[in-house]
Design an enzyme around this catalytic site. Structure first.
Site, short mmCIF file in Angstrom:
data_model
loop_
_atom_site.label_atom_id
_atom_site.label_comp_id
_atom_site.label_asym_id
_atom_site.label_seq_id
_atom_site.Cartn_x
_atom_site.Cartn_y
_atom_site.Cartn_z
N ASP A 55 -1.68 -78.98 -84.86
CA ASP A 55 -0.67 -80.01 -84.71
C ASP A 55 -0.79 -80.55 -83.28
O ASP A 55 -1.38 -79.90 -82.41
CB ASP A 55 0.72 -79.39 -84.96
CG ASP A 55 1.85 -80.34 -84.67
OD1 ASP A 55 1.80 -81.47 -85.19
OD2 ASP A 55 2.76 -79.97 -83.91
N MET A 56 -0.24 -81.72 -83.04
CA MET A 56 -0.35 -82.30 -81.69
C MET A 56 0.95 -82.13 -80.89
O MET A 56 1.00 -81.40 -79.91
CB MET A 56 -0.72 -83.79 -81.77
CG MET A 56 -0.77 -84.47 -80.42
SD MET A 56 -1.36 -86.20 -80.47
CE MET A 56 -3.13 -85.91 -80.55
#
Length: 215
Positions: free
Chosen positions: A11-12
């Protein structure tokens, strides 16, 4: 560490970068331009992670015209400056290259608009470690984590058993579970231990360095 290094889907927001200033700044800008009452800061932090389209949809009682206007205003500011308003979490800049050096394939799988996600990754000092960036489509048709994980599996030509999803919110864990991936919940982002445990994370990482032994 497994004999065959797993492919890691990161995920960012809340996992690789602290993107609160850019996201919250964009939402504040949007509500100001629309002349709408701003949600509380606690509520706004809860908007980091889920698709922004759905948060606006709920806030504006399903008024699609208002949602589209809000998204346009948000993206206008984010395109100009918001995408730069973030910082890399301490330890991430060392861990990502170390994981790549250990033989892991790395990809970013985020609910952030893919155009913006790619731009951010390209400007990260370790961005070259990621072979793919999967994000939400412009029209919002692909924005939920199960769909994003499916797209990542398609692009990388991998089986779920060969991949691990790493993220800070329940949506990351739910996206992994939807496809039978293992998952690691991280505790330095916008979620917390209770949220990630309820979602069914296989294991929790307290700090980035933990990932070196958990994958």
């Amino acid at each position: 560490m497994s004999a065959t290094p797993a492919t890691l889907f990161f995920d960012m927001d809340g996992t690789l970068i602290d993107s609160e200033p850019g996201i919250v700044g964009g939402i504040v800008h949007t509500f100001d331009r629309l002349g709408q009452m701003l949600p509380s800061m606690d509520q706004l932090r809860g908007w980091i992670g889920p698709p922004l389209r759905d948060s606006f949809h709920e806030r504006f009682d399903g008024d699609e015209a208002m949602v589209e206007q809000a998204l346009a205003l948000y993206r206008e500011r984010y395109d100009a400056v918001g995408w730069t308003e973030h910082s890399v979490f301490p330890g991430i800049a060392e861990v990502i290259p170390a994981l790549r050096a250990a033989g892991h394939r790395l990809a970013v799988v985020t609910s952030k608009n893919e155009r913006f996600a790619r731009r951010i990754v390209e400007h990260l000092p370790f961005g070259g470690c990621f072979e793919e960036v999967v994000g939400a489509s412009d029209d919002g048709a692909r924005r939920f984590k199960p769909d994003l994980v499916a797209e990542a599996l398609r692009r990388t030509h991998l089986a779920p058993a060969d991949c691990i999803m790493i993220g800070d919110r329940r949506m990351d864990i739910e996206g992994a579970r939807a496809h039978g991936l293992r998952s690691i919940g991280v505790l330095w982002g916008f979620g917390d231990e209770a949220e990630l445990t309820r979602a069914g994370a296989d294991v929790l990482a307290k700090q980035p360095g933990d990932l070196l032994t958990l994958v």
